[in-house]
Structures are given as C-alpha cells and as structure tokens.
Design a protein around this motif. Sequence first.
Motif, PDB file in Angstrom:
ATOM      1  N   GLY A   4       0.957  -1.160  -0.060  1.00  0.00           N
ATOM      2  CA  GLY A   4      -0.007   0.043   0.104  1.00  0.00           C
ATOM      3  C   GLY A   4       0.763   1.170  -0.003  1.00  0.00           C
ATOM      4  N   THR A   5       0.024   2.512  -0.155  1.00  0.00           N
ATOM      5  CA  THR A   5       0.876   3.824   0.135  1.00  0.00           C
ATOM      6  C   THR A   5       1.623   3.773   1.198  1.00  0.00           C
ATOM      7  OG1 THR A   5      -1.005   4.664  -1.573  1.00  0.00           O
ATOM      8  CG2 THR A   5       0.446   6.158  -0.401  1.00  0.00           C
ATOM      9  N   THR A   6       0.824   3.401   2.470  1.00  0.00           N
ATOM     10  CA  THR A   6       1.637   3.738   3.743  1.00  0.00           C
ATOM     11  C   THR A   6       2.816   3.133   3.816  1.00  0.00           C
ATOM     12  OG1 THR A   6      -0.496   4.005   4.782  1.00  0.00           O
ATOM     13  CG2 THR A   6       1.447   3.776   5.960  1.00  0.00           C
ATOM     14  N   GLU A   7       3.027   1.753   3.526  1.00  0.00           N
ATOM     15  CA  GLU A   7       4.045   0.866   3.476  1.00  0.00           C
ATOM     16  C   GLU A   7       5.142   1.367   2.465  1.00  0.00           C
ATOM     17  OE1 GLU A   7       1.128  -0.633   2.872  1.00  0.00           O
ATOM     18  OE2 GLU A   7       0.887  -1.652   4.551  1.00  0.00           O
ATOM     19  N   LEU A   8       4.734   1.720   1.451  1.00  0.00           N
ATOM     20  CA  LEU A   8       5.771   2.340   0.363  1.00  0.00           C
ATOM     21  C   LEU A   8       6.466   3.597   1.002  1.00  0.00           C
ATOM     22  CD1 LEU A   8       7.005   2.291  -2.397  1.00  0.00           C
ATOM     23  CD2 LEU A   8       4.965   3.540  -3.237  1.00  0.00           C
ATOM     24  N   ILE A   9       5.609   4.608   1.629  1.00  0.00           N
ATOM     25  CA  ILE A   9       6.314   5.756   2.249  1.00  0.00           C
ATOM     26  C   ILE A   9       7.285   5.362   3.325  1.00  0.00           C
ATOM     27  CG2 ILE A   9       5.587   7.757   3.760  1.00  0.00           C
ATOM     28  CD1 ILE A   9       3.040   8.085   1.968  1.00  0.00           C
ATOM     29  N   VAL A  10       6.716   4.208   4.169  1.00  0.00           N
ATOM     30  CA  VAL A  10       7.703   3.673   5.301  1.00  0.00           C
ATOM     31  C   VAL A  10       9.134   3.470   4.745  1.00  0.00           C
ATOM     32  CG1 VAL A  10       8.044   2.299   7.090  1.00  0.00           C
ATOM     33  CG2 VAL A  10       5.966   3.435   6.934  1.00  0.00           C
ATOM     34  N   VAL A  11       9.180   2.679   3.583  1.00  0.00           N
ATOM     35  CA  VAL A  11      10.185   2.197   3.086  1.00  0.00           C
ATOM     36  C   VAL A  11      11.151   3.379   2.505  1.00  0.00           C
ATOM     37  CG1 VAL A  11      11.081   0.949   1.061  1.00  0.00           C
ATOM     38  CG2 VAL A  11       9.175  -0.111   2.626  1.00  0.00           C
ATOM     39  N   LEU A  12      10.330   4.113   1.757  1.00  0.00           N
ATOM     40  CA  LEU A  12      11.415   5.422   1.274  1.00  0.00           C
ATOM     41  C   LEU A  12      11.820   6.019   2.404  1.00  0.00           C
ATOM     42  CD1 LEU A  12       8.939   6.608  -1.673  1.00  0.00           C
ATOM     43  CD2 LEU A  12      11.016   5.465  -1.788  1.00  0.00           C
ATOM     44  N   LEU A  13      11.300   6.345   3.431  1.00  0.00           N
ATOM     45  CA  LEU A  13      11.688   7.182   4.676  1.00  0.00           C
ATOM     46  C   LEU A  13      12.824   6.332   5.157  1.00  0.00           C
ATOM     47  CD1 LEU A  13       8.407   8.380   6.552  1.00  0.00           C
ATOM     48  CD2 LEU A  13      10.276   9.981   5.374  1.00  0.00           C
ATOM     49  N   ILE A  14      12.592   5.153   5.370  1.00  0.00           N
ATOM     50  CA  ILE A  14      13.820   4.288   5.841  1.00  0.00           C
ATOM     51  C   ILE A  14      15.239   4.223   4.887  1.00  0.00           C
ATOM     52  CG2 ILE A  14      14.610   1.794   6.251  1.00  0.00           C
ATOM     53  CD1 ILE A  14      11.667   1.214   7.410  1.00  0.00           C
ATOM     54  N   VAL A  15      14.823   4.308   3.519  1.00  0.00           N
ATOM     55  CA  VAL A  15      15.972   4.432   2.584  1.00  0.00           C
ATOM     56  C   VAL A  15      16.622   6.012   2.684  1.00  0.00           C
ATOM     57  CG1 VAL A  15      16.470   4.806   0.220  1.00  0.00           C
ATOM     58  CG2 VAL A  15      15.246   2.963   1.070  1.00  0.00           C
ATOM     59  N   VAL A  16      15.889   6.882   3.014  1.00  0.00           N
ATOM     60  CA  VAL A  16      16.268   8.302   3.083  1.00  0.00           C
ATOM     61  C   VAL A  16      17.225   8.430   4.244  1.00  0.00           C
ATOM     62  CG1 VAL A  16      16.163  10.707   3.648  1.00  0.00           C
ATOM     63  CG2 VAL A  16      14.835   9.520   1.682  1.00  0.00           C
ATOM     64  N   VAL A  17      16.826   7.760   5.313  1.00  0.00           N
ATOM     65  CA  VAL A  17      17.514   7.918   6.879  1.00  0.00           C
ATOM     66  C   VAL A  17      18.611   7.022   6.760  1.00  0.00           C
ATOM     67  CG1 VAL A  17      17.532   7.133   9.159  1.00  0.00           C
ATOM     68  CG2 VAL A  17      15.504   8.118   8.404  1.00  0.00           C
ATOM     69  N   LEU A  18      18.774   5.943   5.886  1.00  0.00           N
ATOM     70  CA  LEU A  18      19.940   4.843   5.966  1.00  0.00           C
ATOM     71  C   LEU A  18      21.006   5.595   5.141  1.00  0.00           C
ATOM     72  CD1 LEU A  18      18.544   1.235   5.796  1.00  0.00           C
ATOM     73  CD2 LEU A  18      19.828   2.576   7.563  1.00  0.00           C
ATOM     74  N   PHE A  19      20.613   6.166   3.784  1.00  0.00           N
ATOM     75  CA  PHE A  19      21.702   6.398   2.839  1.00  0.00           C
ATOM     76  C   PHE A  19      21.798   7.900   2.732  1.00  0.00           C
ATOM     77  CE2 PHE A  19      19.982   2.248   1.081  1.00  0.00           C
ATOM     78  CZ  PHE A  19      21.414   1.808   1.253  1.00  0.00           C
ATOM     79  N   GLY A  20      20.930   8.488   3.098  1.00  0.00           N
ATOM     80  CA  GLY A  20      21.017  10.304   3.245  1.00  0.00           C
ATOM     81  C   GLY A  20      20.592  10.854   1.919  1.00  0.00           C
ATOM     82  N   PRO A  21      20.222  11.832   1.775  1.00  0.00           N
ATOM     83  CA  PRO A  21      19.647  12.691   0.557  1.00  0.00           C
ATOM     84  C   PRO A  21      20.770  12.854  -0.566  1.00  0.00           C
ATOM     85  CG  PRO A  21      19.575  14.160   2.162  1.00  0.00           C
ATOM     86  CD  PRO A  21      19.929  12.820   2.777  1.00  0.00           C
ATOM     87  N   THR A  22      21.969  12.916  -0.049  1.00  0.00           N
ATOM     88  CA  THR A  22      22.964  13.064  -1.278  1.00  0.00           C
ATOM     89  C   THR A  22      23.345  11.967  -1.745  1.00  0.00           C
ATOM     90  OG1 THR A  22      24.864  12.574   0.302  1.00  0.00           O
ATOM     91  CG2 THR A  22      23.878  15.015  -0.010  1.00  0.00           C
ATOM     92  N   GLN A  23      23.174  10.527  -1.287  1.00  0.00           N
ATOM     93  CA  GLN A  23      23.573   9.255  -2.041  1.00  0.00           C
ATOM     94  C   GLN A  23      22.375   8.721  -2.707  1.00  0.00           C
ATOM     95  OE1 GLN A  23      26.267   7.726  -1.660  1.00  0.00           O
ATOM     96  NE2 GLN A  23      27.226   9.315  -0.423  1.00  0.00           N
ATOM     97  N   ILE A  24      21.048   9.042  -2.518  1.00  0.00           N
ATOM     98  CA  ILE A  24      19.923   8.612  -3.300  1.00  0.00           C
ATOM     99  C   ILE A  24      20.286   8.807  -4.779  1.00  0.00           C
ATOM    100  CG2 ILE A  24      17.453   8.582  -3.554  1.00  0.00           C
ATOM    101  CD1 ILE A  24      17.462   8.828  -0.569  1.00  0.00           C
ATOM    102  N   PRO A  25      20.462   9.881  -5.198  1.00  0.00           N
ATOM    103  CA  PRO A  25      20.798  10.136  -6.668  1.00  0.00           C
ATOM    104  C   PRO A  25      21.682   9.180  -7.190  1.00  0.00           C
ATOM    105  CG  PRO A  25      20.682  12.048  -5.732  1.00  0.00           C
ATOM    106  CD  PRO A  25      20.575  11.247  -4.649  1.00  0.00           C
ATOM    107  N   LYS A  26      22.710   8.905  -6.517  1.00  0.00           N
ATOM    108  CA  LYS A  26      24.003   7.966  -7.022  1.00  0.00           C
ATOM    109  C   LYS A  26      23.506   6.506  -6.982  1.00  0.00           C
ATOM    110  CE  LYS A  26      27.578  10.798  -4.903  1.00  0.00           C
ATOM    111  NZ  LYS A  26      28.723  10.919  -3.978  1.00  0.00           N
ATOM    112  N   LEU A  27      22.665   6.177  -5.983  1.00  0.00           N
ATOM    113  CA  LEU A  27      21.905   4.724  -5.823  1.00  0.00           C
ATOM    114  C   LEU A  27      21.199   4.603  -6.944  1.00  0.00           C
ATOM    115  CD1 LEU A  27      21.426   4.629  -2.285  1.00  0.00           C
ATOM    116  CD2 LEU A  27      23.326   3.347  -3.533  1.00  0.00           C
TER     117      LEU A  27
END
Length: 61
Positions: A4-27
Amino acid sequence: MKIGTTELIVVLLIVVVLFGPTQIPKLTKMLGSSIKNFRDGMKDDDKSEQQEESKPQDEQA
C-alpha cells in the motif's frame, strides 16, 4: 499481498534515513545502469540463440 501507499512511504523514509539525501541520486543512477546492462545482456543472449538455431538449418540444406 499488495504494498500500500503507507508501506511504500515507510520504506522510502527508511531509505532516506539510511543513505541520506545526497547518496540517493547516485544509487538510482547505479540501479538504472545495472538494469540497462541486464536488458542489453538479455538482448545479446536472444540474438546469439537465434543465430545458433538458424545455423543448423542452413547447414542441413
């Protein structure tokens, strides 16, 4: 099982916390190039299989 939308948002937030906003474009760039290389490899494999299949037909004639 649907995601669902909620689960997708939670996963995206975890990714941002783990990798940081600067690493996401590289990934995402690395992921995109990996997918492109995989697709190119699959196309090359299909072409080689087609050539191998057509080769015995030519030799039999």
